[in-house]
Design a protein around this motif. Structure first.
Motif, PDB file in Angstrom:
ATOM      1  N   LEU A 107       0.837  -1.188   0.000  1.00 11.87           N
ATOM      2  CA  LEU A 107       0.000   0.000   0.000  1.00 11.87           C
ATOM      3  C   LEU A 107       0.877   1.245   0.000  1.00 11.87           C
ATOM      4  O   LEU A 107       1.753   1.397   0.859  1.00 11.87           O
ATOM      5  N   HIS A 108       0.637   2.124  -0.931  1.00 11.02           N
ATOM      6  CA  HIS A 108       1.373   3.383  -0.982  1.00 11.02           C
ATOM      7  C   HIS A 108       0.655   4.380  -0.075  1.00 11.02           C
ATOM      8  O   HIS A 108      -0.566   4.476  -0.082  1.00 11.02           O
ATOM      9  N   CYS A 109       1.433   5.099   0.703  1.00  9.53           N
ATOM     10  CA  CYS A 109       0.867   5.945   1.745  1.00  9.53           C
ATOM     11  C   CYS A 109       1.288   7.391   1.591  1.00  9.53           C
ATOM     12  O   CYS A 109       2.279   7.702   0.940  1.00  9.53           O
ATOM     13  N   LYS A 110       0.493   8.270   2.223  1.00  8.03           N
ATOM     14  CA  LYS A 110       0.840   9.681   2.282  1.00  8.03           C
ATOM     15  C   LYS A 110       0.919  10.082   3.742  1.00  8.03           C
ATOM     16  O   LYS A 110       0.365   9.411   4.622  1.00  8.03           O
ATOM     17  N   ASN A 111       1.607  11.173   3.976  1.00  6.18           N
ATOM     18  CA  ASN A 111       1.870  11.640   5.324  1.00  6.18           C
ATOM     19  C   ASN A 111       1.545  13.120   5.402  1.00  6.18           C
ATOM     20  O   ASN A 111       2.071  13.907   4.605  1.00  6.18           O
ATOM     21  N   LEU A 112       0.699  13.493   6.331  1.00  5.35           N
ATOM     22  CA  LEU A 112       0.290  14.878   6.476  1.00  5.35           C
ATOM     23  C   LEU A 112       0.903  15.445   7.753  1.00  5.35           C
ATOM     24  O   LEU A 112       0.635  14.947   8.854  1.00  5.35           O
ATOM     25  N   PHE A 113       1.717  16.469   7.591  1.00  8.91           N
ATOM     26  CA  PHE A 113       2.339  17.140   8.725  1.00  8.91           C
ATOM     27  C   PHE A 113       1.429  18.310   9.094  1.00  8.91           C
ATOM     28  O   PHE A 113       1.250  19.242   8.316  1.00  8.91           O
ATOM     29  N   LEU A 114       0.831  18.234  10.285  1.00 11.99           N
ATOM     30  CA  LEU A 114      -0.192  19.194  10.684  1.00 11.99           C
ATOM     31  C   LEU A 114       0.160  19.885  11.996  1.00 11.99           C
ATOM     32  O   LEU A 114       0.930  19.359  12.802  1.00 11.99           O
ATOM     33  N   LYS A 115      -0.446  21.040  12.168  1.00 12.43           N
ATOM     34  CA  LYS A 115      -0.322  21.784  13.419  1.00 12.43           C
ATOM     35  C   LYS A 115      -1.724  22.193  13.822  1.00 12.43           C
ATOM     36  O   LYS A 115      -2.524  22.584  12.974  1.00 12.43           O
ATOM     37  N   ASP A 116      -2.031  22.084  15.111  1.00 13.09           N
ATOM     38  CA  ASP A 116      -3.350  22.534  15.540  1.00 13.09           C
ATOM     39  C   ASP A 116      -3.274  23.984  16.011  1.00 13.09           C
ATOM     40  O   ASP A 116      -2.193  24.557  16.140  1.00 13.09           O
ATOM     41  N   LYS A 117      -4.419  24.569  16.244  1.00 12.64           N
ATOM     42  CA  LYS A 117      -4.443  26.005  16.537  1.00 12.64           C
ATOM     43  C   LYS A 117      -3.829  26.349  17.895  1.00 12.64           C
ATOM     44  O   LYS A 117      -3.524  27.503  18.149  1.00 12.64           O
ATOM     45  N   LYS A 118      -3.580  25.346  18.736  1.00  9.29           N
ATOM     46  CA  LYS A 118      -2.904  25.593  20.019  1.00  9.29           C
ATOM     47  C   LYS A 118      -1.413  25.280  19.948  1.00  9.29           C
ATOM     48  O   LYS A 118      -0.717  25.314  20.956  1.00  9.29           O
TER      49      LYS A 118
END
Length: 174
Positions: free
Chosen positions: A43-54
């Motif tokens: 399975l080919h995957c993606k990675n999301l680098f996220l930041k929350d508002k805090k």
């Protein structure tokens, strides 16, 4: 100094995690990697680098062909509104630039700032693929090997449906 692919492979070997890496042209987006999907097993995957508002930092790892629902991910994770983290923050925390994000970069998160979210469908797949700290290769390992890698680094990932499906979430540590 960020870890190298050789450091990564040595760590996987130390943990007894089987892995195979295939080199290819640099892949910056899911669409760029389409031609490799039939050439690399798993399975080919993606990675999301996220930041929350805090200010919380998150890494969401999911199937490449699944559409992420950031609102539902935020809600399910109990985090205030999530958005994509800046390239500067990504470099500071993961030691990578956009286009190369991978769960393997958590080796560079020495302060353990990142909360890891794994998609339930991805974890049900036997083999999964991620960049080995650069986007000109794909490394295949079993999903259980990914969990062993993350646990060895001290992470206790949360598993959930990262799309628009069910609302259940679970802690998948150790």
């Amino acid at each position: 100094m960020p870890v190298s692919p050789e450091d990564l492979f040595a760590f996987l070997d130390t943990l007894g995690i089987e892995h195979q890496t295939v080199e290819h042209e640099p892949v910056y987006t899911v669409n760029d990697g389409a031609e490799w999907r039939d050439k690399v097993a798993g399975l080919h995957c993606k990675n999301l680098f996220l930041k929350d508002k805090k200010g919380g930092v998150w890494l969401v790892v999911m199937p490449a062909d699944k559409r992420a629902d950031l609102g539902k991910i935020s809600q399910r994770a109990g985090a205030p509104r999530m958005s994509f983290g800046s390239p500067e923050l990504m470099l500071e925390v993961l030691g990578l630039s956009p286009g190369s994000v991978t769960p393997f970069a958590l080796m560079n998160d020495t302060e353990r700032l990142v909360t890891v979210i794994l998609d339930r469908d991805m974890m049900a797949s036997k083999l999964v693929n991620y960049h080995p700290l650069h986007n000109a290769a794909s490394t295949t390992l079993c999903s259980a090997g990914l969990m062993k890698f993350l646990n060895a680094l001290g992470y206790e990932p949360v598993t959930m449906d990262c799309g628009s499906g069910a609302d259940a979430l679970s802690n998948t540590g150790s």
